[in-house]
Design an enzyme around this catalytic site. Structure first.
Site, PDB file in Angstrom:
ATOM      1  N   LYS A 197      -8.765 -35.461   7.327  1.00  0.00           N
ATOM      2  CA  LYS A 197      -7.746 -35.682   6.307  1.00  0.00           C
ATOM      3  C   LYS A 197      -6.545 -34.793   6.616  1.00  0.00           C
ATOM      4  CE  LYS A 197      -7.498 -35.704   1.203  1.00  0.00           C
ATOM      5  NZ  LYS A 197      -8.324 -35.486  -0.026  1.00  0.00           N
ATOM      6  N   SER A 269      -8.214 -39.208  -3.178  1.00  0.00           N
ATOM      7  CA  SER A 269      -7.117 -39.050  -2.240  1.00  0.00           C
ATOM      8  C   SER A 269      -7.547 -39.045  -0.776  1.00  0.00           C
ATOM      9  CB  SER A 269      -6.367 -37.747  -2.529  1.00  0.00           C
ATOM     10  OG  SER A 269      -7.177 -36.608  -2.244  1.00  0.00           O
ATOM     11  N   SER A 293     -11.930 -37.135  -5.298  1.00  0.00           N
ATOM     12  CA  SER A 293     -11.245 -37.598  -4.087  1.00  0.00           C
ATOM     13  C   SER A 293     -12.138 -37.869  -2.888  1.00  0.00           C
ATOM     14  CB  SER A 293     -10.145 -36.603  -3.699  1.00  0.00           C
ATOM     15  OG  SER A 293      -9.081 -36.678  -4.613  1.00  0.00           O
TER      16      SER A 293
END
Length: 557
Positions: A197, A269, A293
């Site tokens: 990420k 996310s 997330s």
């Protein structure tokens, strides 16, 4: 003495002394008339307070002083990764964790063959890929180039890639091959590609945090998670998308897609991590969670996601959103893969003071007769009788589990997470707000960070602290329930399950458990603090008995 000097009954007497102190500390000289009584009266409505005229009169100069202190603080430069001198610990008072670490042995099968259709490699498990590499049936370089090509083919379709780290990947893959040729095998992740990420810093690469305000940002740090994976011999092929500043699936380059339905976002996310893993663009990825997330995009994309106990994985080199809520964990295609990756990235590094070195005694095996398993009855009650979630319970019962109903609740209002998260997030991005750089964010709606950061400036420190006091009460109440069981099962996003368990710091593994309208559904296994091993083992047994984790979106096969 300081408390006495700043009390509202003696401010005027000690005004000259306070003026001297403020100048000594480098604060601007304060004027008593900067703040008027009517300002206080209007502000009281925002704070659920009501003072008398005399009380306002006494407090006025103190408030003016606080304003000057704020202004002095604003002149200091604070980087996002500079943490406060306050550390969250999810352990209830007096709770003990078994400190004994037993050997963890990862079984690498010897009979794995290269598939006739090379594209099938995209969905091989970590042990299968490790077998091919260790037994020299494929090189790390060949495998890395295979995944790099898949990223180049499908990355734009899914809008899940921020940057391709091809140069790093090729170098790491060649190094892995040379070490393996020399008999220096580092372990099961040696030579295996992965993605991270893009809120994890890697030197000489952009770390954009998914935000237009930071899309050219380069941070001269290497995130501990990345350095641990590098030490294990894994190969970083890409930095994956996240919703800007870690919310949702919209980033400065577009909206990350769900591989099962390209008309739908992947949720967030950890949007790119789940999307890329589900589509077979990477064997595994790293995500983060503050409030859903990892769980949410794993649910949407049909991946297996592990949100570890708070304080299990170092966040050094990661964007800070909420220092007392942020967690880092693996997003994979199976519970066993998640256990493998977690075992590598967990543990202290001397940089993140919240991390503890508790054991991870994973075997992948459980005796259901010896386990206390419950299901969160109040979270299941609203579901239909033939729901997929209830079918999951029946599957586990057929495997021998004795599953009891549990009333999972707390007397603490769960919306305290808003006060805690928003306060910390606004502090983490304080300069962004005060310099109007928030205008560079893609999302500018009422439900976007730009608005949340501004609104959070009106949360008093007193309320933030009291919310955390209530949080401690919640931790005690929830631990009293969870500690009676080895595993608790819950549908996701029911009755504030995500808010409660993120506030208390308990670990959760989310796994696919079916399909609805052609898209994946999921279930969560909740465990005791620092006991990821048990919930991962139960999740593995469920996956061994079902094939939901072996289903992949047709377009990417």
């Amino acid at each position: 003495m300081i408390t006495y000097l700043f009390s509202k009954t003696c401010f005027s007497r000690y005004y000259p002394l306070l003026l001297f102190i403020s100048l000594l500390l480098g604060l601007p000289a304060f004027a008593q008339n900067t703040i008027e009584k009517e300002h206080l009266q209007k502000a009281e409505r925002l704070l659920d307070l009501q003072f008398t005229e005399s009380e306002r009169d006494s407090a006025l100069s103190d408030v003016a002083l606080y304003l000057r202190i704020y202004q002095a603080i604003h002149k200091q430069s604070l980087k996002n990764w500079e943490s406060p001198a306050l550390l969250f610990d999810p352990l209830p008072v007096g709770k003990k964790i078994n400190p004994i670490q037993k050997p963890v042995n990862w079984l690498i099968p010897n009979d794995v063959k290269l598939p006739q259709n090379k594209n099938d490699l995209a969905f091989y498990s970590i042990p299968q890929l490790a077998s091919l590499i260790k037994n020299k049936k494929i090189t790390s370089l060949e495998l890395t180039q295979f995944f790099l090509q898949r990223i180049k083919t499908w990355g734009d379709t899914l809008q899940c890639i921020v940057s391709l780290t091809e140069e790093i990947a090729i170098k790491q893959a060649k190094q892995a091959d040379e070490e393996i040729r020399q008999g220096k095998y580092r372990g099961i992740l040696h030579g295996i590609p992965y993605g991270i990420k893009d809120l994890l810093a890697v030197p000489n690469t952009k770390t954009t945090w998914g935000a237009g305000s930071h899309k050219e940002q380069v941070i001269d740090q290497i995130a501990t998670v990345v350095s641990k994976l590098e030490a294990a011999g894994a190969v970083m092929v890409a930095k994956l998308t996240l919703g800007e500043l870690a919310m949702g699936d919209v980033w400065f380059g577009g909206k990350t897609k769900n591989p099962w339905d390209l008309k739908q976002g992947s949720s967030g996310s950890s949007a790119g991590s789940a999307s890329a893993t589900a589509a077979g663009l990477v064997p595994f990825s790293i995500g983060t969670e503050t409030w859903g997330s990892i769980v949410s995009p794993s649910t949407r994309c049909g991946t297996t996601g592990l949100r570890p106990t708070f304080g299990r994985v170092s966040r050094y080199g990661a964007m800070a959103l909420s220092w007392s809520l942020d967690k880092i964990g693996p997003i994979t295609r199976s519970a066993e893969d998640a256990a493998i990756v977690f075992d590598v990235i967990r543990g202290t590094d001397g940089k993140d003071k919240t991390v503890k070195d508790f054991p991870f005694n994973y075997t992948g095996k459980v005796d259901f007769k010896k386990l206390q398993i419950g299901y969160l009855k109040n979270n299941f009650d609203s579901l239909k009788e033939a729901s997929i979630e209830l079918q999951t319970i029946e599957t586990l019962k057929k495997l021998g589990a004795d599953i009891q109903p549990v009333n999972f609740q707390t007397s603490v209002p769960t919306n305290i997470i808003n006060v805690i998260l928003m306060s910390e997030a606004a502090a983490a991005f304080d300069e962004l707000t005060r310099t109007d750089q928030d205008e560079l964010l893609v999302q500018q709606s009422k439900n976007s960070w730009s608005n949340f950061f501004r609104a959070a400036r009106f949360i008093p420190a007193v309320e933030y602290i009291n919310a955390n006091r209530l949080r401690m009460k919640m931790i005690e109440e929830i631990d009293a329930i969870v500690s009676q069981y080895d595993v608790l099962i819950s549908p996701n996003f029911q009755n504030n399950f995500s808010a409660i368990t993120n506030l208390t710091g308990h670990p959760v593994v989310v796994v696919p458990n079916g399909f609805k309208d052609g898209k994946p559904t999921s279930i969560s296994f909740l465990g005791n603090l620092y006991d990821e091993a048990t919930i991962l083992a139960v999740a593995k047994i469920f996956q061994d008995a079902t094939d939901f984790d072996e289903k992949h979106p047709n377009k990417f096969k």
